[in-house]
Scaffold this active site. Structure first.
Site, short mmCIF file in Angstrom:
data_model
loop_
_atom_site.label_atom_id
_atom_site.label_comp_id
_atom_site.label_asym_id
_atom_site.label_seq_id
_atom_site.Cartn_x
_atom_site.Cartn_y
_atom_site.Cartn_z
CD GLU A 46 66.47 16.30 38.63
OE1 GLU A 46 66.64 17.27 37.87
OE2 GLU A 46 65.54 16.27 39.48
CG LEU A 198 32.85 27.39 43.93
CD1 LEU A 198 33.64 28.68 43.95
CD2 LEU A 198 32.45 27.04 42.49
CB ALA A 269 37.01 40.83 32.94
#
Length: 333
Positions: A46, A198, A269
């Site tokens: 905005e 990673l 899990a």
């Protein structure tokens, strides 16, 4: 509103803030200005749109916003008040802001005499903002669980080798998905077995602009010399196996989305605990057999307890398929 959603997509998918678009309309329906949020610390949509108009030029305009204007002081001021101060006469927003601190902008606008309404393309906007809305509502990061497997559900051969089940196109797709998340989560078993870096990398091996924070689940320390320790974001070692506690801690650290690449122990899990929001499965046209399954015991003792998923997209990547799925409404989650 559809245009506001389109420009909102210019913003980053990662980070603590939602992707929001805003269009300011004149009485004849023409666009006076537009804006979108570019990430934490930058002007909200905005304010970005209002800033493109001369002083006083926003008076009497209609603001079309994909998310209810915020109503709190964070890194920036409240958008609801900015719209009021600019003299906006009407605000149409797609979905309400569920945040305890940021929500309530619609009521603030209405109290100030601004005609504010919710619901234009609400379903489309809710789907677009799904990650952020779920994270904010549940107060934990949005979780995407990924694995790559053969057609018979094996993630490795009997001896544990897994490079490579899928082809280059699928592997590059994984790097792009990593870059869309705040954190990447694995277990210590994966660190010890695969020594992953990673990082999120491009076709040429270069680091992409955004790198997810590596998070290691488990009680064992990451061994010295591990590739993950050279990650540009550092490494967060949880020292825990409790998935709910780990996700709560990550949320407190302003992590709103997690890409899980851990092995079957971590994956199972999370599934058992009902903490997976999206399943991203890469299927290769190969068969391996043997015990190396993508998931372990999920507590499904009878077929009526199955965890039914709904496929939302299937993408061809060379010879492989990337299947995106989420829990089917009404199923156990």
């Amino acid at each position: 509103m559809r245009h506001a959603l389109a420009i909102a997509a210019h913003g980053p998918e990662h980070g603590v803030n939602p992707r929001v678009g805003c269009v300011l309309l004149r009485a004849d329906g023409s666009i006076a200005a537009e804006g979108w949020h570019r990430g934490a610390g930058t002007p909200h949509a905005e304010v970005d749109a209002l800033g493109k108009l001369p002083e006083g030029a926003a008076r009497g305009l209609t603001a079309v916003v994909t998310l209810e204007p915020c109503n709190h002081h964070g890194r920036t001021g409240p958008c609801s008040q900015a719209l009021i101060d600019a003299g906006i006469a009407r605000v149409e927003y797609a979905v309400a802001d569920p945040g305890e601190k940021s929500g309530g902008g619609g009521d603030h606008l209405r109290r100030a005499g601004v005609a504010a309404h919710e619901g234009v393309l609400g379903a489309e906007a809710a789907e677009f903002l799904r990650r952020w809305l779920l994270a904010t509502t549940r107060k934990r990061p949005f979780v995407t669980l990924k694995w790559a497997s053969s057609l018979d559900g094996r993630t490795a051969a009997r001896d544990g080798t897994s490079r490579w089940i899928t082809g280059a196109a699928a592997r590059q797709h994984v790097h792009e998905q990593r870059a869309r998340h705040d954190a990447i989560l694995v277990g210590t078993g994966t660190v010890l077995a695969d020594d992953p870096s990673l990082t999120a990398r491009g076709d040429g091996g270069e680091l992409l602009e955004h790198q997810p924070m590596p998070v290691v689940v488990g009680l064992r320390d990451v061994p010295a010399g591990s590739s993950i320790l050279r990650h540009p974001r550092g490494v967060l070692e949880t020292g825990s196996r409790d998935p709910e506690a780990i996700l709560l801690d990550l949320y407190r650290r302003e992590i709103r989305s997690v890409f899980v690449e851990g092995g079957p122990t971590v994956a199972s899990a999370l599934v058992r605990a009902g903490l997976v929001d999206d399943y991203l499965v890469y299927l290769a046209p190969t068969l391996l057999g043997g015990p190396r399954l993508a998931l372990g015991d999920l507590g499904v003792d009878t077929i009526s307890a199955q965890r039914r998923l709904r496929v939302t997209s299937v993408t061809s990547l060379g010879d492989d398929l990337a299947i995106l799925a989420r829990h089917h409404s009404g199923s156990t989650s």
